[in-house]
Structures are given as C-alpha cells and as structure tokens.
Design a protein around this motif. Structure first.
Motif, PDB file in Angstrom:
ATOM      1  N   UNK B 187       2.123   5.192   5.684  1.00 29.09           N
ATOM      2  CA  UNK B 187       3.513   4.780   5.395  1.00 29.09           C
ATOM      3  C   UNK B 187       3.907   3.617   6.315  1.00 29.09           C
ATOM      4  N   UNK B 188       3.485   3.706   7.576  1.00 27.07           N
ATOM      5  CA  UNK B 188       3.795   2.623   8.514  1.00 27.07           C
ATOM      6  C   UNK B 188       3.232   1.313   7.974  1.00 27.07           C
ATOM      7  N   UNK B 190       2.408   0.538   4.950  1.00 27.01           N
ATOM      8  CA  UNK B 190       3.145   0.118   3.751  1.00 27.01           C
ATOM      9  C   UNK B 190       4.486  -0.502   4.127  1.00 27.01           C
ATOM     10  N   UNK B 191       5.126   0.058   5.158  1.00 23.73           N
ATOM     11  CA  UNK B 191       6.454  -0.443   5.528  1.00 23.73           C
ATOM     12  C   UNK B 191       6.377  -1.855   6.098  1.00 23.73           C
ATOM     13  N   UNK B 192       5.189  -2.246   6.576  1.00 23.55           N
ATOM     14  CA  UNK B 192       5.020  -3.624   7.037  1.00 23.55           C
ATOM     15  C   UNK B 192       4.457  -4.519   5.931  1.00 23.55           C
ATOM     16  N   UNK B 193       4.320  -3.965   4.735  1.00 22.99           N
ATOM     17  CA  UNK B 193       3.807  -4.752   3.624  1.00 22.99           C
ATOM     18  C   UNK B 193       2.321  -5.033   3.703  1.00 22.99           C
ATOM     19  N   UNK B 194       1.579  -4.234   4.470  1.00 22.16           N
ATOM     20  CA  UNK B 194       0.128  -4.440   4.588  1.00 22.16           C
ATOM     21  C   UNK B 194      -0.522  -4.190   3.223  1.00 22.16           C
ATOM     22  N   UNK B 195      -1.377  -5.114   2.747  1.00 24.39           N
ATOM     23  CA  UNK B 195      -1.990  -4.953   1.424  1.00 24.39           C
ATOM     24  C   UNK B 195      -2.865  -3.701   1.345  1.00 24.39           C
TER      25      UNK B 195
END
Lengths: 256, 284
Positions: B187-188, B190-195
């Motif tokens: 989730x972390x 994803x929250x930074x927009x990591x692909x």
C-alpha cells in the motif's frame, strides 16, 4: 491545493464505518481528525488518498500543485512502512525512481530531505539499525522527498514512546514553520490534535460522523501544553468525546 | 553469675515489624528462566562426526559387526580413492550433477513462476492451486515409468521426474512467501505511485525471498532423493546406478563410498543455501 471530501459513507461487510463525512482541508493548514478507536479515522484517511474506494461520496482536489510536486497526496504511516531490505536512501529512492528525474536531481532531493529531518549520516543505514523515532523521521523524509501538496498522516506518533513522541512533535512543528505544508493528521490523542491542528474534526463513535469542527487560531509556534486557551479547547473536546470513548471501550470488550 | 539473663538477639526490623532471632530462614528465589535458546557450539559438530567415525571404527575393527555388513572406515575411504583414481567417480558424479542441476533449475523456475501467479492473481489461485495441491502428494517416482513411456529411457525422463518433484514444493513456498509480504509495504508503494512492475521486483520478490530459500532447501533434498531413485531404476551412469551396482555385487565398501558422496552433495547444497540466506537476508 485544497482537498475536499464530500459526504463519504463507507461500510465493511454490512457494518457502517463512516457516515456522511465531509471535510475541507485548506492549503497550508493542518486538519487534525480526532476520534475514539474504531471510528473509521484510518479508513477515512485511506479514502482521502485514494487507497480505498468509498461506498458513496467522493474526494476532490481544487487548485494545482506546485511544479516540484511529484506525488500530491502522500502518506505517513503509523508503522512507518519502511522497506526493511532497503537502506534509508533506498527507501526514499523507491518513491522517486519512477518520476524520471536525473540522478543528480534525485540525490539532491534525498540529501535535502535527510538534512531536514537530521538523518544525513544515516542514508546507508537499514531500518532495523534505527531507533523508532529515527525510523519515523526517515519515513517523513521519504514523504517530503516527493514534495507533497498534502500530507496524510495516520497516527504517525502512536508507535513511539512518550519521550520520542514529544521530540518528534517539536520536529513536526518546526517542519511546518519551515515549509507550511498542508496535512490531514489522524490521531486518537487529544493533546497531539490540539498541538498541531489548525482545525480539529471530531468524529463520533462508529458509525463515524463529523460531530464538530473546532478551529484553533493560535499560531503553532506559540502553542504550549499549558496555554490556558488550549486547555479550554482540550476540555471542550474532552467533554464531547469522553462518553463516546467510554462507550467505544465497552463495545470493544464485548466484541472482542 | 547466677543472675545473668538470657540475651535476645534482634535483627533490624523490616516493614515496621520487629523480627526476632527465631524469624524464618532467608530463602533465595529459585531461578526459573533460561533455556529454549539453543546456540551454536563451535567444535561440537566436528567432535560429533569424529565420535561417530570412532564408533564405526571400533565396531568394525574388533569384528563386532561383520565386514560384509559394514566395511571398515579405511576400506570405504580406500574404495573412494580407487574410484577417484580410475575416473569412475567423476563419470558417475558428473552424470548425476547434470541431471540434478537441469531438473532442479527447470522445476524451480516453473515453480516460482506459477507460485507468483497464484500469489498475485485470483484466477490463478482458484485454478492452479487446487491442481498443485492434488499433484503434491503423488510420489513422483511413481510417474517415472510413465515418463519413460512418453519421453524414452534417456536423460529426459529422469530430468522430468526431478523437475516435477521440485515443482510443487517450490510453488507452495513461493505463493506462501508472496502471501506473507507485508501488505502495508505494498500500500505504501502504491501510495507513492510506484509502478506495478517495480512493486513486484522491489517489494514482493525480496519479501518472498526468505520463503523461496527455505523452499530451495526442501526441494534440493527432494531432488537428490528422486535423482538417486531414478538412477536406480534405469541408468548407465550416476551415483544411484553406482550404489545399486555395488549392492548387487555385495561390494559394501563401494556402496558406502557412493552414499558418502551423496551425503556430501546434499550437505554442500545446504551449505550454499545457508550462505545465500546470510548474504541476502542480512536485513532481517
């Protein structure tokens, strides 16, 4: 950039967690969200940043973020969420690498934020080598590295001991004075909410509703634990939530 | 002297109550902690090996066990040296290592890929997992005759048996490892927009690595068992064939020499995995 939640309602498996919650987080301000355990504060925060879909209602932003902003809505997690096999540097780099920055640009950002949280000498350290307070500062550095428009902080001090918490609270205030970030600060701790919040959204017990929105005009720098004005506000909010907290507590015991 | 009174000794009062000399005796609180914390003792492994060797030497040297059942350690060693000298060990060892490496690599790579898809996708979890669970308990050596019919008596059927035996434990280790990766980290990211691809390579795979390595530990021993069994059923060369041939001729010294080599092989592989664990999991 402003962040707005419009009548958020959300349920898990038939149990309503949030009911008709609307918030408006203004640019440059910290909105504290306060409520008893199980009132859906963390769910609300996940919805605000797009990590969870609400059953109804919506979240919007108005205005545009600065050019340097890579990730407008950025979380700081209660358990830090540092990747254990990456160094402090690697953890920050993970948040930056897909933005196509030059290496020099990336390293400058990393060095800049590590300086701001006083962790410059620890760039190569692994999370397990850091104390709790240092871990959360590393996580805050990672969040600052993407120049967020709005920080979404989920009880960032709850996993720390009392002394570290007090120190990090000072750090957060100092950081806000430097850069005036906007934030949603979720907490169950009344004193943290009163210390950091320009506004305090008080949520009721489950299903979480917005009970009252308290504004505190006193500048952050002037706030002391014993300022009479703050004590009065604390008292007021405590009366709002104490019965609910007691009831929530009994509920937890029955359910558990 | 007659009017001397008896003397009462007084001990300093504790908690306000005067304590007389006749107070109950002091007892130390018994220690109840400790234990449940085994450590590595440095020379004990070596000493244990030497003790077993000495026991072996004693029972054979004094004739308590007949030479035919259990040859002397020296004889086994001599047989080993002879096999090294005439080159037969090298031929058999290389044949086995080739099958083992091919079979394990094949089974492990398929296993990891299928395990990953089961760990990541609902459709794969619902379709492939029951299949793998049904395959897992089949003794793979029972499939060797089938593989021989399909693929011939040559190398391919042996490699396939080993690969198949390695496959299921690797699938189960991999998807278990993926399941155990901290969702908070995902989730972390994803929250930074990591692909997604970066999340897979930098969060999920390293997070599953401890499970992958312990899966490798289990699957290498399974692979050695299957290797030996397959070679005993039908192979010209190989450690299993060598051991079986020696047994048929009652050459127990050569037989045990082969067993020692197999044990050394397994031990070496587990040491390599132990090294990999220390090298790659230092963050734990």
């Amino acid at each position: 950039m402003d962040l707005m939640a419009q009548s958020i309602t959300h349920a898990y498996g038939g149990m309503v967690i949030l009911q008709d919650v609307s918030l408006h987080v203004e640019s440059g301000q910290i909105m504290a969200v306060l409520g008893p355990s199980g009132c859906g504060k963390s769910t609300l925060l996940r919805i605000l940043g797009g990590l969870e879909k609400p059953d109804s209602g919506g979240v919007f932003t108005t205005g545009v973020a600065e050019a340097a902003t890579l990730n407008p809505l950025t979380y700081v997690f209660q358990d830090f969420a540092l990747v254990p096999w990456l160094s402090v540097y690697g953890n920050i780099e993970l948040a930056l690498r897909h933005h196509g920055l030059s290496r020099a640009d990336r390293d400058a950002r990393i060095e800049g934020v590590l300086t701001r949280v006083n962790l410059r000498e620890f760039a190569k350290a692994l999370p397990k080598q850091l104390s709790g307070g240092m871990r959360q500062r590393a996580a805050i550095a990672r969040a600052l590295a993407v120049s967020p428009a709005i920080l979404l902080m989920d009880e960032p001090l709850s996993a720390l001991d009392a002394q570290t918490r007090a120190l990090l609270m000072e750090d957060l205030k100092a950081l806000w004075q430097q850069s005036g970030f906007s934030a949603v600060y979720v907490t169950h701790n009344l004193s943290e909410a009163v210390q950091l919040g320009h506004k305090i959204a008080v949520l009721s017990r489950r299903p979480g509703r917005l009970r009252e929105l308290v504004s505190i005009d006193m500048p952050l720098a002037a706030r002391r634990d014993d300022s009479p004005e703050l004590l009065a506000i604390r008292d007021h909010i405590w009366h709002l939530i104490r019965d609910e907290a007691a009831m929530a507590d009994r509920e937890m015991v029955q359910n558990g | 002297m007659a009017d001397l009174k008896p003397v009462t000794l007084r001990v300093a009062p504790i908690l306000g109550e005067p304590v007389l000399a006749a107070a109950p005796a002091r007892q130390s609180v018994p220690f109840r902690g400790g234990g449940f914390a085994p450590r590595r003792l440095r020379f004990v492994p070596l000493v244990t090996f030497l003790l077993v060797l000495a026991l072996w030497w004693v029972v054979t040297h004094y004739g308590w066990v007949s030479d035919l059942s259990l040859p002397k350690p020296g004889e086994v060693f001599a047989a080993l040296v002879a096999m090294v000298k005439d080159g037969s060990l090298a031929v058999n060892f290389m044949a086995s290592i080739r099958r083992l490496a091919l079979g394990w690599a094949l089974g492990a790579s398929f296993g990891v890929v299928i395990g990953l898809t089961i760990g990541l996708f609902s459709l794969a979890r619902s379709s492939a997992l029951p299949l793998v669970s049904a395959l897992f308990p089949i003794p793979k050596i029972a499939l060797l005759p089938l593989f021989v019919l399909w693929l011939g008596i040559g190398e391919v059927s042996k490699v396939a048996t080993i690969a198949f035996g390695v496959f299921s434990p690797m699938v189960i280790a991999t998807f278990g490892g993926v399941d155990n990766v901290d969702r908070g980290l995902i989730r972390m990211a994803q929250s930074f927009g990591v692909p997604r691809w970066t999340i897979l390579t930098r969060i999920i795979l390293p997070g599953a690595l401890p499970a992958l390595l312990s899966g490798a530990r289990i699957s290498t021993s399974i692979a050695i068992i299957l290797l030996t069994a397959a070679e005993m059923i039908g192979a010209q060369h190989g450690l299993g064939a060598m051991v079986l041939a020696a047994g048929n001729l009652m050459q127990t010294d050569q037989l045990l020499a082969g067993v020692v080599v197999l044990s050394g092989l397994g031990f070496t592989l587990s040491q390599i995995i132990g090294w990999a664990e220390r090298r790659f999991l230092h963050w734990r």
